[in-house]
Every structure is written in structure tokens, then in C-alpha cells.
Design a protein around this motif. Sequence first.
Motif, short mmCIF file in Angstrom:
data_model
loop_
_atom_site.label_atom_id
_atom_site.label_comp_id
_atom_site.label_asym_id
_atom_site.label_seq_id
_atom_site.Cartn_x
_atom_site.Cartn_y
_atom_site.Cartn_z
N MET A 1 0.95 -0.82 0.65
CA MET A 1 -0.34 -0.18 0.23
C MET A 1 1.03 1.47 0.13
SD MET A 1 -2.76 1.24 2.61
CE MET A 1 -1.70 1.03 3.70
N ALA A 2 0.47 2.27 -0.97
CA ALA A 2 1.23 2.81 -0.92
C ALA A 2 0.85 4.44 0.15
CB ALA A 2 1.33 4.05 -2.54
N PHE A 3 2.03 5.22 0.58
CA PHE A 3 1.88 6.11 2.33
C PHE A 3 0.70 7.22 1.73
CE2 PHE A 3 4.17 9.36 4.42
CZ PHE A 3 3.05 8.73 5.65
N LEU A 4 1.69 7.36 0.75
CA LEU A 4 -0.15 8.42 -0.59
C LEU A 4 0.01 8.40 -2.14
CD1 LEU A 4 -0.41 11.87 0.05
CD2 LEU A 4 1.76 12.74 -1.04
N LYS A 5 -1.17 8.63 -1.84
CA LYS A 5 -1.41 7.88 -3.61
C LYS A 5 -2.16 8.69 -4.37
CE LYS A 5 -2.88 3.54 -5.98
NZ LYS A 5 -2.35 2.83 -6.34
N VAL A 6 -1.98 9.61 -5.16
CA VAL A 6 -2.42 10.63 -5.67
C VAL A 6 -2.91 10.09 -6.79
CG1 VAL A 6 -2.03 13.13 -6.53
CG2 VAL A 6 -1.48 12.80 -4.21
N GLN A 7 -4.48 10.72 -7.59
CA GLN A 7 -4.30 9.94 -8.69
C GLN A 7 -5.26 10.77 -9.46
OE1 GLN A 7 -6.73 6.05 -6.91
NE2 GLN A 7 -4.93 5.36 -8.29
N GLY A 8 -4.86 11.12 -10.30
CA GLY A 8 -5.78 11.82 -11.49
C GLY A 8 -5.98 13.11 -10.71
N LEU A 9 -5.26 14.03 -10.01
CA LEU A 9 -5.79 15.05 -9.79
C LEU A 9 -5.66 16.03 -10.65
CD1 LEU A 9 -6.29 15.50 -6.43
CD2 LEU A 9 -3.85 16.45 -6.81
N THR A 10 -6.68 16.94 -10.80
CA THR A 10 -7.25 17.70 -11.46
C THR A 10 -7.85 19.28 -10.90
OG1 THR A 10 -6.97 16.83 -13.26
CG2 THR A 10 -7.98 18.63 -13.73
N LYS A 11 -7.39 20.79 -11.02
CA LYS A 11 -7.95 22.06 -10.65
C LYS A 11 -7.32 22.76 -12.20
CE LYS A 11 -8.68 24.70 -7.86
NZ LYS A 11 -10.66 24.59 -7.03
N SER A 12 -8.38 23.71 -11.60
CA SER A 12 -7.77 24.69 -13.10
C SER A 12 -8.56 26.15 -12.49
CB SER A 12 -9.11 24.13 -14.25
OG SER A 12 -10.59 24.05 -13.30
N PHE A 13 -8.19 26.72 -12.62
CA PHE A 13 -8.50 28.53 -11.86
C PHE A 13 -9.39 29.08 -13.16
CE2 PHE A 13 -4.73 27.01 -9.36
CZ PHE A 13 -5.60 27.52 -8.16
N GLY A 14 -10.72 28.72 -13.12
CA GLY A 14 -11.65 29.53 -14.45
C GLY A 14 -11.05 28.64 -15.68
N GLY A 15 -10.34 29.59 -16.46
CA GLY A 15 -9.41 28.64 -18.31
C GLY A 15 -8.21 27.78 -17.79
N LEU A 16 -7.92 28.57 -16.97
CA LEU A 16 -6.52 27.96 -16.39
C LEU A 16 -6.02 26.69 -15.96
CD1 LEU A 16 -3.01 29.08 -16.86
CD2 LEU A 16 -3.36 29.64 -14.68
N MET A 17 -6.06 25.38 -16.64
CA MET A 17 -5.80 24.56 -15.44
C MET A 17 -3.91 24.44 -15.18
SD MET A 17 -7.35 21.36 -16.25
CE MET A 17 -8.74 20.94 -17.14
N ALA A 18 -4.32 24.71 -13.52
CA ALA A 18 -3.37 24.46 -12.78
C ALA A 18 -3.00 23.77 -12.39
CB ALA A 18 -3.46 25.35 -11.61
N ILE A 19 -3.26 22.19 -12.36
CA ILE A 19 -2.19 21.07 -12.46
C ILE A 19 -4.03 20.29 -13.16
CG2 ILE A 19 -3.20 19.07 -10.52
CD1 ILE A 19 -0.67 20.74 -10.08
N ARG A 20 -3.09 19.17 -13.91
CA ARG A 20 -3.85 18.10 -15.04
C ARG A 20 -3.69 17.47 -15.46
NH1 ARG A 20 -5.73 20.09 -20.64
NH2 ARG A 20 -4.18 21.56 -20.19
N ASP A 21 -4.31 16.12 -14.53
CA ASP A 21 -4.32 14.55 -13.97
C ASP A 21 -3.24 14.42 -13.59
OD1 ASP A 21 -5.68 12.31 -14.43
OD2 ASP A 21 -5.18 11.83 -17.19
N VAL A 22 -2.34 14.06 -12.68
CA VAL A 22 -1.18 14.18 -12.30
C VAL A 22 -1.58 13.23 -11.49
CG1 VAL A 22 0.44 15.08 -10.78
CG2 VAL A 22 -0.11 16.25 -12.30
N ASP A 23 -1.06 11.64 -11.36
CA ASP A 23 -0.74 10.67 -10.46
C ASP A 23 0.15 11.10 -10.21
OD1 ASP A 23 -3.01 9.38 -11.31
OD2 ASP A 23 -1.83 8.60 -13.28
N LEU A 24 0.73 10.73 -8.31
CA LEU A 24 1.95 10.68 -7.65
C LEU A 24 1.58 9.54 -7.37
CD1 LEU A 24 3.93 13.19 -8.00
CD2 LEU A 24 3.07 13.72 -5.18
N GLU A 25 2.97 9.18 -6.28
CA GLU A 25 2.97 7.79 -5.27
C GLU A 25 4.09 7.71 -4.54
OE1 GLU A 25 2.53 3.81 -6.15
OE2 GLU A 25 1.10 3.70 -7.09
#
Lengths: 319, 244
Positions: free
Chosen positions: B1-25
Motif C-alpha cells: 500500500m502506498a503511503f501517499l497516493k494521488v490519482q488523476g488530480l485536476t484543478k483549474s482556475f477559471g480557464g487555466l489548468m493549474a494541475i492536469r491529471d497528475v498521479d503520484l505515489e
Amino acid sequence: MSAKRITVLALVVAVVAVLAALPLFVKKDSTINLACLVLLYVALASSWNILGGYAGQTNLGHAAFFGLGTLVARFTWLGGWPLWAALLAGACVPVIFALIIGAPAFRLKGAYFAIGTLALAQVLYVTVANKWPLITSLPARYLATYRLMPRYYLFLAVAVFTVGVAYFLVKSRLGLGLMAVREEEDAAESLGVSGLRHKLLAFGVSAFLAGLAGGAFAFYHVGYYPQFPFSPAWTFDTMMAVYIGGTGTVVGPIIGAVFYVLVKELLALKVVEAHLIIFGILFILVVLFLPGGLLEAWSKIRSALGSRAKSRKAALPAG
Amino acid sequence: MAFLKVQGLTKSFGGLMAIRDVDLELQQGQILGLIGPNGSGKTTLLNLITGFLKPNAGTVHFMGENITGLPRFKVSQRGIARTFQLTKAFLDFTALENVMVGRVYGQQPAKNLAQAAEESLEILDRVDLLDKAHVKARNLTLMQRKRLELARALATKPRLLLLDEFMSGLNPGETEDAMQLIRQIRDSQVTLIVVEHIVKAIVGLSDRVVVLNMGEKIAEGTPVQVCEDPHVIECYLGKAVCLK
């Protein structure tokens, strides 16, 4: 216990003892009435300071909580409740009100929160004036037995209790969290402090104490219009006292309330309406040049005297 | 089991994609280096993990539990602490009081304020600020404030610590000290994500490195792998730095 704490404790006991003994050697009703007013403002200023000074949320609607306390306590007491129950009800209803409006109000920050609370207090002021347009006077059977002493001691008890609550809150874990939220909410939250919960706690405690002061007022006053305690003047007088004394300290609101009420009485006698202008200017000067109030002035004077004494010592030839 | 697991994280501010589909383990006990050019979304990613921002999509799991969208103070209570790129000290508090807040509200909180003060002094000593314990934070230098923030975060006894440009503005000697300090923290059973501009520090510290560009993960691997990655060289690092 350190020497400083013993000194402070002795001072507190002495002050309370003198106040408790006051009616024994002061027989003039007008003086006791003035003392009641001072104690009322000590309670109001200390209770405002819990939210305004420690939590850093400027509440421009403090009169609403004071007013609700008077309203509930007055009508329940005159309706036949025992005094203690009426006072308790007068303190609890404002807490409920504070918690209901707190959650949405704290979504507003800074000036918007201040304006929001002011608007809310004004709404209550107008509503109460419409709902209860007639003066509330003590019935004849109460008037026949009216004595000033119990009123004075109630004000004293409320003031001492309020300052005590403020003191212990500040020295607690919750007080530390509260001030952390005031200093930097993002950082406080990053350490596990809930900004909203702490602000609501401060709001609730502040409202409870303001309502308690309201109950004392309802017990004290012979006749007044029910909307009178809701007047914004109560809020602004209270805030003036806190700012003049020093926000975010336990002693500041006490000093500020004593100074403000006494000087205001004096000025009102001498220059009548012009005292409003004088206090308006004083308030602006304090906010601009002495944001820490009289307490800051005192510590500045002390450190100035201290450094002068030191430099004088240094100037003396050795030996 | 991963300690920290980030899957498909996405964040936009208005039209700006600040984070697009980020995975992290991230595995426990590791140091993860997070690099990328200005505006590539590093701080946004930290804000999403710590609850300072809510993602539009994707999940964050910490020790097997879903913490996506949790209020930030609750994320902290789960054992994730952070520092800020622009320091956010409690300015009217002394250094000691700053750290005490973490000690009182963090994991295994102190029983009373006296005990919190005692333990906080030890933590201040760890970051070499003991002599400043009774100085107000507003009178500390920027470097001291950064170390104070680190001490405050450590005071919550975190399992995962996120450092946002802790070393920016340090001279080479100070950077060396800071790296030593971060290794010590790792050795005390704290997992770290380190956002940094100083490539030398990232390469020297990290077990693994993730590179962000324009909100997307463009490379991941050991420091050496990442430095040799043509995408990374192309968009960001420059050959000379990598091959040194």
C-alpha cells in the motif's frame, strides 16, 4: 508561583475587596449608580474583547447580544421567573443567536464581517422597537422594594466573572488557538486549528457574557424602552473603551472602561454634547498613533524611563 | 500500500489548468523532490494535498484513507504538515508560542501548556533557534522565520511533511545546513515532499523526483534518470546543470 503572579493576585483581591466594600462608605446613590455604569462597561468591554481582541473579529453588533440579554431577562423576570433563571436565560439566548448567525457571518472576512454584524444589530434594533413600542417599567410592587445595593453587587459579580472568564480563556489551549487564528488563519489551520470552530467559540462566549450583562441591566433599570439597549451606541461606547485601554489584553478593557466612563461623565457635565466630538477625535488618535491603547502608552513610558535610568547609570563613573 | 497516493488530480482556475491529471505515489520514509519551472503547479499540488484547495477531479489517499477535499485542519490532524513558500509566522507571538500552537494542536498533543512549552523548546533547539525562543516572530530574519515554520510544522509530529521552497534564498553554506536538517528529519521517521528550485539540493536529497510543467507531470524517477530525461532538459533544466 512566581513573585509577579503573587503581586497580581494580591492586586486583584485588593481591587475586588475595595469594590465590595464601596457601598459601606459611599452613601450617595449617584456615586453607586456611576460605579454600576463603570462595572457594566467593564463587563461589556471584556466580553467584546474576547471576539474582537483575541479572535480578531470586529463585531459591530455587540449591542444586539446585550439587548437580547436585557429583553429575555427582563420579560422572564417580570413574568415571575426567579432572578437567577431569568439571568441565565438572558445569557443563553444570545449564544443561540450568535451560533446561528456565526456560521454564515464568519464566511465574511474583515470589514465585511463587521458590516454584516452591524446590519444584523440594526435589524434587531428596529424590530424590537416595532414589536415592543412601549416603555418597560417596574411594577409598583417591585418599585416599593427597589434597593440599589443588590443591583450594584450583581454588576460587580458579572464584571468579575466576565474578566475571570476572559483571563482563563486566554491562558488556555483554546486561547492560544484563538490568537493563532487571529494572527494567521492559514498557518493556524495548517497546524490543526479549526478557524471556524474557534471563532464560533469566541463568539458564543462573548455573546453569553454580553447577555449576562444585559440581564444585570434589566434587573437594574427602573424604566426604559426595550429597544434602548439595542442602540448601536452601546457597541461603539464599548469598542471605544476597549481600544482606548488596549485590545487583546485582559487588563486593557478594564482600564479603558473605567477611563472612558469616568471621563465621559465628566465631559458630559462640563461641555455637554461636545464630548461626542472629543471622544471621536480621541478614538481616531488612539487607532492611528496608539494601536495598543493606554497599556501600550504605559509600557512605552516605562521602557523610556527604564532606558533613561540605564543610560544615567552608564554615564556614572565606575566604582 | 502506498503511503501517499494521488490519482488523476485536476484543478483549474477559471480557464487555466493549474494541475492536469497528475498521479503520484510515495513510499514511507522517502524524500520526494518536486521540481518544475515557475507556474508549473508545484504549490497548487501541495495545496491540493493539504486541503488548502479542493480538486475538480481526482483523489488523494493517505495511509489508505481517502482525504480528498477534507478541511485543511483535518488534513493536518491526519498527520500531514506543511510550510509556506511565503512564510506565515504568527507575527505577534514569540518563536516559542509559534511552536507551541503546533505542539498543542498536533498529534499526541501536550497535556498542558507548560509541557507544550518544554517540548517546543526542544524542537526550537533542533532547528537551531533556541536562543530566539522569546523573540517575537516579527523581529526574526526571513531565514529564521523559515526555520521557525519548519519547527512549528515538526511540532505537530507529522508523518508527512511538505516543504514549499524551504531553501530558496539561502547561500551555498546555508543550503548545505538545510539539507543536513532535512535528512535528519527524514531519519526521524518523517516522509517528505520537497518543492525546490535549487536543483543541486533536489538531486542531493531526493530518493525520487517528479517534474511538473504547465500543470502536467512530464517525468518521474531517480534524480539521475530525471536529469537525463530529454523532456526535462528540453523544457527546464539545461544540460550543463545535469551533467555536472
